[in-house]
Structure formats: structure tokens, C-alpha cells
Write a protein that holds these residues in place. Structure first.
Motif, short mmCIF file in Angstrom:
data_model
loop_
_atom_site.label_atom_id
_atom_site.label_comp_id
_atom_site.label_asym_id
_atom_site.label_seq_id
_atom_site.Cartn_x
_atom_site.Cartn_y
_atom_site.Cartn_z
N ILE A 306 0.84 -1.19 0.00
CA ILE A 306 0.00 0.00 0.00
C ILE A 306 0.88 1.24 0.00
N LEU A 307 0.58 2.18 -0.90
CA LEU A 307 1.34 3.44 -0.94
C LEU A 307 0.89 4.33 0.21
N GLU A 308 1.82 4.60 1.13
CA GLU A 308 1.55 5.48 2.26
C GLU A 308 2.73 6.42 2.45
N HIS A 309 2.47 7.53 3.13
CA HIS A 309 3.47 8.58 3.27
C HIS A 309 3.63 9.01 4.72
N GLU A 310 4.84 9.47 5.06
CA GLU A 310 5.07 10.15 6.33
C GLU A 310 5.19 11.64 6.07
N LEU A 311 4.30 12.11 5.19
CA LEU A 311 4.36 13.47 4.67
C LEU A 311 3.65 14.48 5.56
N SER A 312 2.59 14.04 6.24
CA SER A 312 1.80 14.98 7.04
C SER A 312 1.27 14.25 8.28
N ASP A 313 0.80 15.04 9.26
CA ASP A 313 0.19 14.43 10.44
C ASP A 313 -1.01 13.59 10.05
N GLN A 314 -1.77 14.03 9.04
CA GLN A 314 -2.95 13.30 8.61
C GLN A 314 -2.58 11.96 7.97
N SER A 315 -1.53 11.95 7.15
CA SER A 315 -1.16 10.70 6.49
C SER A 315 -0.64 9.68 7.51
N VAL A 316 0.09 10.15 8.49
CA VAL A 316 0.55 9.25 9.55
C VAL A 316 -0.64 8.72 10.34
N GLN A 317 -1.60 9.59 10.62
CA GLN A 317 -2.79 9.17 11.36
C GLN A 317 -3.59 8.13 10.59
N ALA A 318 -3.66 8.28 9.27
CA ALA A 318 -4.41 7.33 8.45
C ALA A 318 -3.84 5.92 8.60
N PHE A 319 -2.52 5.81 8.66
CA PHE A 319 -1.91 4.50 8.87
C PHE A 319 -2.19 3.97 10.27
N MET A 320 -1.98 4.81 11.27
CA MET A 320 -2.15 4.35 12.65
C MET A 320 -3.60 3.92 12.91
N SER A 321 -4.55 4.59 12.29
CA SER A 321 -5.95 4.24 12.48
C SER A 321 -6.28 2.88 11.88
N ALA A 322 -5.53 2.45 10.88
CA ALA A 322 -5.79 1.18 10.22
C ALA A 322 -5.05 0.01 10.86
N TRP A 323 -4.18 0.29 11.84
CA TRP A 323 -3.31 -0.74 12.38
C TRP A 323 -4.09 -1.92 12.98
N ASP A 324 -5.06 -1.63 13.82
CA ASP A 324 -5.81 -2.71 14.47
C ASP A 324 -6.49 -3.60 13.44
N LEU A 325 -6.96 -3.01 12.37
CA LEU A 325 -7.61 -3.78 11.31
C LEU A 325 -6.60 -4.69 10.60
N MET A 326 -5.39 -4.21 10.42
CA MET A 326 -4.34 -5.03 9.82
C MET A 326 -4.08 -6.26 10.68
N VAL A 327 -3.96 -6.03 11.98
CA VAL A 327 -3.63 -7.12 12.89
C VAL A 327 -4.80 -8.10 13.03
N SER A 328 -5.99 -7.57 13.21
CA SER A 328 -7.15 -8.43 13.47
C SER A 328 -7.52 -9.30 12.28
N ASN A 329 -7.11 -8.89 11.09
CA ASN A 329 -7.42 -9.69 9.90
C ASN A 329 -6.31 -10.65 9.51
N GLY A 330 -5.33 -10.80 10.40
CA GLY A 330 -4.36 -11.87 10.23
C GLY A 330 -3.30 -11.65 9.18
N TRP A 331 -3.05 -10.42 8.80
CA TRP A 331 -1.99 -10.16 7.83
C TRP A 331 -0.62 -10.36 8.46
N LYS A 332 0.30 -10.89 7.69
CA LYS A 332 1.70 -10.95 8.10
C LYS A 332 2.33 -9.62 7.72
#
Length: 429
Positions: A306-332
């Protein structure tokens, strides 16, 4: 002393030596053993001569952020000035050998670079990634079930928040850094390199559309960034690069590969998070969350990049908000290198493993896996790289623990052998 006694003592000593020898790691006994049996390297690839400071591999590198560390790197307008002759020689040699396609530079007249008449961006001889043409060997997809974490455009002021989050989650990622940003935000670079020990990769020096650049300009964009990463990581040579805007073609990709040994990494899902901080953003945090839910709860083949950026506070937040979903769905979840269980640098496994002097090319520091594992598919027609069955532990940790265990076993067995020898001597005397 009787001959029987002398023979008994000699036998006991030999047994002790054999026991000790059996517990010594061959890599520790012979430093070249590790290289000769586990490393494949291409001594003929010119990259091993391109990034030495002072002409040798034993140099002590200047501290990150010091005047000596920053000296010699270009301001953006001066990118072409004082470029090392070795880089130019390597480029010209590759051109003379027919390894660099003769594709004209593009122009920007719309949302995508435009080629002159007669050059089809989807044709095999051009194959522009801006038009979603995939060159065999470039990485677009991950192995099934794997989510590769990578972030573009850093280091920047929003980056420390991302780095703290990754460290808290004990998660490594690949950071495609802009060279001039490393120079400007060296404190943030030190955090991700020394504290997080993440993988550092190339995102050019000024973030241009690379197909609009001449051969020499492409060389400078990649070379200066690689040089700064090399000087800032104890001599590591980056293995991966990502073209800004995903813009590459057979010419640009060949310069990266043939001159600098770089593997091109693109992506198969795009958050558009780079626009969140624009006056008129193309997306929103809610839209990204919806996209993430679709991707992360959907099919696991192919794996996600997935294309993601550490360009802005919002882009970093978008990733952090999705973290639990990444883990709970069993992704390596892994860095680009970890998802294929391969080395992150051309001359080192990762941030903590040793750097191999002048051993650059396709390197495999670890022995092959004991059993077949899924493969990292670059695309449907590309070669494949073995995938890890999980998040690998840093090699230096395993090596350190193994060395400690061997040392303890060696000491115990040595005293046991001495004890046996002593008893033997006493009985026979």
C-alpha cells in the motif's frame, strides 16, 4: 612416565580439543566461512566501487548531522555538479554495453508523463509504470497474506510520531527517503535508523518524475541519495528504490539496476494520503479508512503493498488508524525485505547485521529455508524470491544468543574433558 600413562594423557587432550572444536561456530573460527558458503555476490558489478569514501571500506564515518557528514552534497539546483566520475563511467559503460534502452525523456503536459510520437508507454520496450505497465523483476505485489509496510517522502516533521508508533508495536518498515530530506532532518533520520533500526531505501534526491530526466540526471537523483544513506548507515548500500509518483520505464529502471544494483518497488494499492495536507485534498481520512477496510478484509492474494506517506500528520494518522484492522485480519506485516525473507541492503542483511566489504550484488546472508515456503511474486512473469513464514528475528540477535550458548557449552565440556583426563592419569599412575 610409562608409555601407557603418556598415551592416556595424549588421548584425553585430543578428546578435549575435539569437544571444544565441535562447539565452535565455523563462522567465528573462520570469518570467510560465512561469506563463502552463504553469500552470492557479483564481484563484477561496479556498484561495489561507487560508494567508498577515501577508497577503502574501513573508513570511520562522520557523525550524522556533523559538518563533515554534510560536506560535498549538492543543493538541489547543483545536483549535476561535482558528480563522481565513477558514477558517470559506470553509466557510460552500461550504455555502451547496450544495457540502457534508448528511450527519450518524457514531458509533463497532463496528469501523466507524455512520450514522443512512436513510443507507446505500454509497449515492452518502454513499459511505463505511470501507465501501470509492469516490468518483470519489479515488485508490485506481496506474497499471499503479507502486508508490506513502506512509507515515502521522509524524514519530515510528522515522521517522529510514526517512528514512535512503529517502535511501540515492535514493527519494522521500509522508508523510501528523499536524499535532501535526510540532509535537512538528520535528527529524525537518526531516530529511525539508530533507535527503530528500520530499513532505509531510496526515493531520489528531489522527488521528480524520473522519466522526464536525462540519463545523467537520473544518475544524480539516485546516486547522491545512495551516497548519503551509505555514509549514514555505516557503509550500507541500499537495495530498493521507489520512483516518485510511480514514474519509471525501461530506461530509468535499467539505470537504477545496471549502474546501482537497485530493485524497483511500486505498489498495488494507493491511499492518495499524500494529498491530505493539500488545500484541496483528493481524499479524506474517512475515505482512506473505507479503502483500508475493503483491502484489509478482502482477499489475501496477492499480498498488499500500500502506498503510504510520512508526509503529514494526517497521512501518519491514516496509517495508525488502520493498524488494528491489519492485525485483526491476520496479515503478516513486514518491511519490503522481510516479506520476502531477503536482505534489506546490497551488502548487509539489515540495520544490525555486519556489513560485507566490497561484496555487493544479490546477497543472501541467511542459509536457505529448511522447507519450501510461499514466494514473493514481483509479477506474473517475473522471478520469485522465497517468503518468510513469519516476521524474522534480527539475525544479530540469533547469532548473539547462539554464540553465548556455544561458549557456555564449550566451557562446560572443556572442564569435563579435563576432569576425565585427570581421572585417567590418576588411575594409570
Amino acid at each position: 612416565m610409562s608409555s601407557r600413562l603418556a598415551s592416556a594423557i595424549l588421548l584425553a587432550v585430543c578428546v578435549a580439543q575435539a569437544i571444544v572444536s565441535a562447539t565452535v561456530d565455523p563462522d567465528q573460527a573462520d570469518p570467510t566461512h560465512h561469506l563463502s558458503e552463504r553469500w552470492y555476490h557479483d564481484e563484477n558489478h561496479s556498484v561495489h566501487t561507487l560508494f567508498r569514501r577515501g577508497g577503502n571500506d574501513g573508513i570511520i564515518y562522520s557523525p550524522i548531522g556533523s559538518p563533515d557528514w554534510a560536506q560535498g552534497f549538492p543543493a538541489d539546483p547543483a545536483l549535476m555538479q561535482n558528480m563522481p566520475q565513477a558514477w558517470l563511467d559506470a553509466l557510460h559503460a552500461a550504455i555502451a554495453a547496450g544495457k540502457i534502452p534508448d528511450i527519450p525523456v518524457t514531458t509533463m503536459g497532463g496528469p501523466s508523463p507524455t512520450y514522443p510520437d512512436g513510443y507507446d508507454p505500454m509497449s515492452p520496450n518502454v513499459c511505463s509504470s505511470s501507465y501501470q505497465c509492469r516490468i518483470p523483476g519489479d515488485i508490485w505485489d506481496g506474497p499471499p497474506g503479507t502486508l508490506s509496510l513502506s512509507f515515502d517522502d521522509g524524514p519530515l516533521p510528522p515522521s517522529p510520531t510514526l517512528y514512535r508508533f512503529l517502535k511501540e508495536k515492535q514493527q519494522h518498515a521500509t522508508h523510501f527517503f528523499i536524499g535532501s530530506n535526510i540532509l535537512q532532518y538528520h535528527d529524525y533520520f537518526q531516530t529511525v535508523w539508530l533507535d527503530n533500526q528500520d530499513d532505509i531505501a531510496v526515493h531520489t534526491w528531489t522527488h521528480p518524475y524520473m522519466t522526464t530526466k536525462t540519463n545523467e540526471e537520473v544518475l544524480a537523483e539516485l546516486g547522491w541519495t545512495m551516497q548519503l544513506i551509505h555514509n549514514s548507515t555505516g557503509g550500507r548500500v541500499p537495495k530498493y528504490w521507489r520512483p516518485p509518483y510511480g514514474d519509471s520505464d525501461t530506461r530509468v529502471r535499467a539505470i537504477a539496476q545496471e549502474v546501482f544494483g537497485l530493485t524497483t518497488v511500486v505498489w498495488n494499492q494507493d491511499t492518495n494520503d499524500w494529498s491530505l495536507s493539500d488545500p484541496v485534498p483528493l481524499t479524506s481520512l474517512d475515505q482512506i479508512a473505507s479503502q483500508m477496510h475493503t483491502w484489509l478484509t478482502g482477499p489475501k492474494t496477492p499480498g498488499l503493498i500500500i502506498l503510504e506517506h510520512e508526509l503529514s500528520d494526517q497521512s501518519v494518522q491514516a496509517f495508525m488508524s488502520a493498524w488494528d484492522l491489519m492485525v485483526s485480519n491476520g496479515w503478516k506485516i513486514a518491511s519490503v525485505a522481510q516479506m520476502g525473507d531477503v536482505n534489506a541492503y546490497q551488502n548487509a542483511w539489515n540495520a544490525t547485521s555486519p556489513v560485507a566489504p566490497a561484496r555487493i550484488g544479490e546477497i543472501s546472508i541467511h542459509p536457505p529455508p529448511a522447507s519450501p515456503t510461499p514466494s514473493l511474486s514481483h509479477d506474473s512473469s517475473s522471478t520469485h524470491v522465497a517468503q518468510s513464514t513469519g516476521k524474522p528475528s534480527p539475525p544479530h540477535t540469533n547469532q548473539k544468543n547462539s554464540a553465548t550458548d556455544r561458549s557456555a557449552a564449550s566451557t562446560m565440556l572443556t572442564w569435563l574433558a579435563i576432569f576425565v583426563a585427570t581421572i585417567t592419569v590418576c588411575i594409570l599412575s
